[in-house]
Design a protein around this motif. Structure first.
Motif, PDB file in Angstrom:
ATOM      1  N   UNK A   1       5.091  11.908   2.070  1.00 53.70           N
ATOM      2  CA  UNK A   1       5.825  10.607   2.332  1.00 53.70           C
ATOM      3  C   UNK A   1       7.199  10.604   1.914  1.00 53.70           C
ATOM      4  N   UNK A   2       7.365  11.344   0.697  1.00 56.22           N
ATOM      5  CA  UNK A   2       8.808  11.103   0.178  1.00 56.22           C
ATOM      6  C   UNK A   2       9.666  12.035   1.184  1.00 56.22           C
TER       7      UNK A   2
ATOM      8  N   UNK B   1       0.806  -1.089  -0.016  1.00 58.13           N
ATOM      9  CA  UNK B   1       0.024  -0.009   0.136  1.00 58.13           C
ATOM     10  C   UNK B   1       0.792   1.279   0.172  1.00 58.13           C
ATOM     11  N   UNK B   2       0.185   2.334  -0.550  1.00 59.07           N
ATOM     12  CA  UNK B   2       0.828   3.684  -0.260  1.00 59.07           C
ATOM     13  C   UNK B   2       1.340   3.774   0.974  1.00 59.07           C
ATOM     14  N   UNK B   3       2.341   4.379   1.226  1.00 60.50           N
ATOM     15  CA  UNK B   3       2.974   4.735   2.678  1.00 60.50           C
ATOM     16  C   UNK B   3       3.809   3.739   3.307  1.00 60.50           C
TER      17      UNK B   3
ATOM     18  N   UNK C   1      -0.842   4.437  12.955  1.00 60.63           N
ATOM     19  CA  UNK C   1      -2.414   4.451  12.255  1.00 60.63           C
ATOM     20  C   UNK C   1      -2.503   3.705  11.311  1.00 60.63           C
ATOM     21  N   UNK C   2      -1.417   2.958  10.739  1.00 63.84           N
ATOM     22  CA  UNK C   2      -1.685   1.769   9.726  1.00 63.84           C
ATOM     23  C   UNK C   2      -1.642   2.367   8.328  1.00 63.84           C
TER      24      UNK C   2
ATOM     25  N   UNK D   1       8.551   1.698   7.881  1.00 68.18           N
ATOM     26  CA  UNK D   1       7.551   2.762   8.328  1.00 68.18           C
ATOM     27  C   UNK D   1       6.244   2.675   7.233  1.00 68.18           C
ATOM     28  N   UNK D   2       5.201   3.016   7.978  1.00 70.02           N
ATOM     29  CA  UNK D   2       3.826   3.283   7.380  1.00 70.02           C
ATOM     30  C   UNK D   2       3.380   4.780   7.641  1.00 70.02           C
ATOM     31  N   UNK D   3       3.742   5.414   6.377  1.00 69.57           N
ATOM     32  CA  UNK D   3       3.463   6.814   6.482  1.00 69.57           C
ATOM     33  C   UNK D   3       2.058   7.057   5.808  1.00 69.57           C
ATOM     34  N   UNK D   4       1.610   8.388   6.501  1.00 67.77           N
ATOM     35  CA  UNK D   4       0.170   8.896   5.923  1.00 67.77           C
ATOM     36  C   UNK D   4       0.682  10.175   5.220  1.00 67.77           C
TER      37      UNK D   4
END
Length: 197
Positions: free
Chosen positions: A162-163, A108-110, A194-195, A153-156
């Motif tokens: 994100x970058x 997934x994105x992030x 936060x997932x 990392x799981x980034x929002x």
């Protein structure tokens, strides 16, 4: 962690740095080279955006890339070690992940992995893949040997956010390796909990 502090720290230690980037597309290297005096410590960078460049230039295992894709903790580790080796530096750092807007390689994105490889060939022990293979249960930092680490990392946020957070996270991870202390990775930990998106 700001690049200026890392440049000063590396210069004081008489050590050098190389960078391998994928999703950040040169932002890590740009941040480091924006610091006056960076030429004393910065050896260079490889922006291996295409998967085959990770294999052909940085030496990432082709079978690994075929089986898991480019967004993988072991890929990040091998990228960092490859940059260190190919560019002749004491330290190598790497970024790989999905900035969006679409998922990639089933991730997934992030989803982002950042890695540090240090002196004495201690990028990460041979068991790092097993240590972080269960990504869903992994949180934060995984030991990768005496002088190396991989962080999941799981980034929002949007693509740009994100970058930029990936840049900050890999610099923070290097700082932690250089100083032996956790300097805090608040936003990355928060977004991880936060997932992601």
């Amino acid at each position: 962690m700001q690049a200026s502090g890392l440049v000063r720290l590396l210069a004081a230690r008489g050590e050098t740095l190389a960078v391998a980037e994928s999703l950040t597309g040169g932002l890590v290297a740009a941040g480091i080279t924006s610091v006056p005096g960076a030429s004393k410590v910065f050896r260079g960078s490889v922006t291996a955006y295409a998967t085959e460049l990770k294999r052909d230039v940085l030496g990432v295992d082709g079978t690994l890339l075929d089986q898991r894709g480019a967004v993988d903790p072991e890929v990040a580790r091998q990228m960092a070690d490859g940059a260190r080796r190919v560019l002749g530096a004491d330290w190598g750092i790497a970024t790989t992940g999905v900035a969006g807007p679409e998922p990639q390689d089933g991730q997934p994105v992030g989803t982002v992995y950042v890695a540090v490889a240090g002196p004495d060939g201690a990028a990460a022990g041979p068991n790092i893949a097993a240590a972080v293979s269960d990504f869903e249960s992994m949180r934060g930092y995984a030991d990768g040997g005496a002088r190396g680490k991989v962080a999941a990392l799981r980034l929002n946020g949007d693509r740009s956010e994100i970058r930029m957070e990936s840049v900050r996270s890999v610099l923070t991870l290097l700082h932690e390796q250089l100083t032996g202390e956790r300097s805090g990775n608040g936003r990355a930990q928060d977004t991880e909990q936060n997932g992601g998106n």
